[in-house]
Design a protein around this motif. Structure first.
Motif, PDB file in Angstrom:
ATOM      1  N   GLU A  19      97.204 108.615  63.901  1.00 29.87           N
ATOM      2  CA  GLU A  19      96.930 110.034  63.762  1.00 29.87           C
ATOM      3  C   GLU A  19      97.890 110.613  62.737  1.00 29.87           C
ATOM      4  O   GLU A  19      98.967 110.076  62.500  1.00 29.87           O
ATOM      5  CB  GLU A  19      97.106 110.752  65.101  1.00 29.87           C
ATOM      6  CG  GLU A  19      96.068 110.360  66.140  1.00 29.87           C
ATOM      7  CD  GLU A  19      96.453 109.132  66.936  1.00 29.87           C
ATOM      8  OE1 GLU A  19      97.585 108.638  66.770  1.00 29.87           O
ATOM      9  OE2 GLU A  19      95.617 108.656  67.700  1.00 29.87           O
ATOM     10  N   ARG A  99      82.432 103.781  54.283  1.00 32.07           N
ATOM     11  CA  ARG A  99      83.023 104.117  55.578  1.00 32.07           C
ATOM     12  C   ARG A  99      84.508 104.416  55.469  1.00 32.07           C
ATOM     13  O   ARG A  99      85.094 105.003  56.369  1.00 32.07           O
ATOM     14  CB  ARG A  99      82.846 102.954  56.562  1.00 32.07           C
ATOM     15  CG  ARG A  99      81.428 102.643  56.950  1.00 32.07           C
ATOM     16  CD  ARG A  99      80.914 103.387  58.152  1.00 32.07           C
ATOM     17  NE  ARG A  99      81.621 103.254  59.393  1.00 32.07           N
ATOM     18  CZ  ARG A  99      81.226 102.535  60.419  1.00 32.07           C
ATOM     19  NH1 ARG A  99      80.137 101.806  60.328  1.00 32.07           N
ATOM     20  NH2 ARG A  99      81.908 102.539  61.534  1.00 32.07           N
ATOM     21  N   ASP A 103      87.269 110.121  56.079  1.00 33.77           N
ATOM     22  CA  ASP A 103      87.665 109.798  57.444  1.00 33.77           C
ATOM     23  C   ASP A 103      86.494 110.078  58.377  1.00 33.77           C
ATOM     24  O   ASP A 103      86.445 111.106  59.040  1.00 33.77           O
ATOM     25  CB  ASP A 103      88.898 110.595  57.835  1.00 33.77           C
ATOM     26  CG  ASP A 103      89.521 110.120  59.123  1.00 33.77           C
ATOM     27  OD1 ASP A 103      89.174 109.008  59.558  1.00 33.77           O
ATOM     28  OD2 ASP A 103      90.338 110.852  59.697  1.00 33.77           O
ATOM     29  N   TYR A 104      85.521 109.167  58.407  1.00 38.44           N
ATOM     30  CA  TYR A 104      84.324 109.351  59.214  1.00 38.44           C
ATOM     31  C   TYR A 104      84.516 108.935  60.669  1.00 38.44           C
ATOM     32  O   TYR A 104      83.784 109.359  61.538  1.00 38.44           O
ATOM     33  CB  TYR A 104      83.169 108.522  58.650  1.00 38.44           C
ATOM     34  CG  TYR A 104      82.658 108.991  57.323  1.00 38.44           C
ATOM     35  CD1 TYR A 104      82.127 110.255  57.166  1.00 38.44           C
ATOM     36  CD2 TYR A 104      82.700 108.156  56.220  1.00 38.44           C
ATOM     37  CE1 TYR A 104      81.644 110.681  55.947  1.00 38.44           C
ATOM     38  CE2 TYR A 104      82.221 108.565  54.996  1.00 38.44           C
ATOM     39  CZ  TYR A 104      81.697 109.831  54.869  1.00 38.44           C
ATOM     40  OH  TYR A 104      81.231 110.249  53.661  1.00 38.44           O
ATOM     41  N   GLU A 105      85.451 108.081  60.925  1.00 44.45           N
ATOM     42  CA  GLU A 105      85.558 107.445  62.241  1.00 44.45           C
ATOM     43  C   GLU A 105      86.186 108.372  63.275  1.00 44.45           C
ATOM     44  O   GLU A 105      87.100 109.124  62.985  1.00 44.45           O
ATOM     45  CB  GLU A 105      86.382 106.163  62.144  1.00 44.45           C
ATOM     46  CG  GLU A 105      85.932 105.202  61.073  1.00 44.45           C
ATOM     47  CD  GLU A 105      84.511 104.732  61.224  1.00 44.45           C
ATOM     48  OE1 GLU A 105      83.974 104.719  62.348  1.00 44.45           O
ATOM     49  OE2 GLU A 105      83.900 104.394  60.198  1.00 44.45           O
ATOM     50  N   TYR A 106      85.687 108.286  64.496  1.00 44.83           N
ATOM     51  CA  TYR A 106      86.234 109.058  65.604  1.00 44.83           C
ATOM     52  C   TYR A 106      87.465 108.364  66.179  1.00 44.83           C
ATOM     53  O   TYR A 106      88.441 109.004  66.511  1.00 44.83           O
ATOM     54  CB  TYR A 106      85.159 109.237  66.675  1.00 44.83           C
ATOM     55  CG  TYR A 106      85.605 110.098  67.829  1.00 44.83           C
ATOM     56  CD1 TYR A 106      85.672 111.476  67.686  1.00 44.83           C
ATOM     57  CD2 TYR A 106      85.949 109.536  69.040  1.00 44.83           C
ATOM     58  CE1 TYR A 106      86.081 112.274  68.737  1.00 44.83           C
ATOM     59  CE2 TYR A 106      86.364 110.321  70.101  1.00 44.83           C
ATOM     60  CZ  TYR A 106      86.423 111.691  69.946  1.00 44.83           C
ATOM     61  OH  TYR A 106      86.851 112.469  70.981  1.00 44.83           O
ATOM     62  N   TRP A 107      87.403 107.050  66.290  1.00 41.85           N
ATOM     63  CA  TRP A 107      88.506 106.268  66.843  1.00 41.85           C
ATOM     64  C   TRP A 107      89.286 105.612  65.711  1.00 41.85           C
ATOM     65  O   TRP A 107      88.711 105.095  64.756  1.00 41.85           O
ATOM     66  CB  TRP A 107      87.996 105.167  67.780  1.00 41.85           C
ATOM     67  CG  TRP A 107      87.201 105.695  68.925  1.00 41.85           C
ATOM     68  CD1 TRP A 107      85.856 105.663  69.061  1.00 41.85           C
ATOM     69  CD2 TRP A 107      87.710 106.330  70.087  1.00 41.85           C
ATOM     70  NE1 TRP A 107      85.482 106.231  70.230  1.00 41.85           N
ATOM     71  CE2 TRP A 107      86.601 106.661  70.888  1.00 41.85           C
ATOM     72  CE3 TRP A 107      88.978 106.661  70.525  1.00 41.85           C
ATOM     73  CZ2 TRP A 107      86.735 107.305  72.110  1.00 41.85           C
ATOM     74  CZ3 TRP A 107      89.109 107.299  71.743  1.00 41.85           C
ATOM     75  CH2 TRP A 107      87.999 107.614  72.518  1.00 41.85           C
ATOM     76  N   THR A 110      88.404 101.870  65.081  1.00 41.91           N
ATOM     77  CA  THR A 110      87.232 101.575  64.259  1.00 41.91           C
ATOM     78  C   THR A 110      87.605 101.605  62.786  1.00 41.91           C
ATOM     79  O   THR A 110      87.176 100.752  62.006  1.00 41.91           O
ATOM     80  CB  THR A 110      86.115 102.597  64.537  1.00 41.91           C
ATOM     81  OG1 THR A 110      85.910 102.678  65.935  1.00 41.91           O
ATOM     82  CG2 THR A 110      84.828 102.199  63.859  1.00 41.91           C
ATOM     83  N   SER A 111      88.408 102.574  62.402  1.00 43.95           N
ATOM     84  CA  SER A 111      88.850 102.659  61.009  1.00 43.95           C
ATOM     85  C   SER A 111      89.702 101.450  60.643  1.00 43.95           C
ATOM     86  O   SER A 111      89.592 100.904  59.546  1.00 43.95           O
ATOM     87  CB  SER A 111      89.639 103.951  60.799  1.00 43.95           C
ATOM     88  OG  SER A 111      89.990 104.106  59.464  1.00 43.95           O
TER      89      SER A 111
END
Length: 134
Positions: A19, A99, A103-107, A110-111
């Motif tokens: 984060e 992808r 920053d498309y990912e929620y988690w 996953t990124s």
């Protein structure tokens, strides 16, 4: 934030996505024990100026020498910073993948996985080019 440990060719050795509220030096410190165990021949790291401080001390405690690359403060304008372009080039390669371009990912996991998948694709393409040339 994406934190990458790359080799001198720009290939990802370790990726960690966190984060944005974590300080870079503390995230880098989380990576050190695993780096030393996974890459026992690793002797030196080049790091950005945001990793200066306790990260350098903790790296030296596990036997890794850290050199902070920073620009000359008295010279105005653009400067090429030694060794930093290697990791910046890797970030640019990863930015070519849809992808990872935003920053498309929620988690964050996953990124993190997408970074490794993109790097596998880059390395396979290089191997295919080498195979075709020989």
């Amino acid at each position: 934030k994406r934190h990458l440990v790359v080799d001198t060719e720009g290939l990802v050795l370790k990726a960690f996505v966190s984060e944005a509220n974590y300080y870079d030096g503390s995230v880098g410190s989380w990576l050190l024990p695993g780096l030393r165990k996974r890459f026992p021949r690793l002797k030196k790291l080049w790091a950005d100026g945001t990793y200066a401080g306790t990260f350098v001390e903790q790296a030296q405690a596990v036997g890794i020498d850290v050199e902070i690359t920073s620009r000359l403060s008295d010279v105005p304008g653009f400067q090429v910073i030694a060794h930093r372009w290697v990791s910046e080039r890797t970030f640019a390669w990863l930015g070519n993948y849809r992808r990872l371009s935003k920053d498309y990912e929620y988690w964050v996991y996953t990124s993190d996985a997408m970074i490794y998948a993109a790097m596998v694709h880059i390395m396979v393409r290089r191997l295919a080019r080498l195979q075709a040339a020989s």
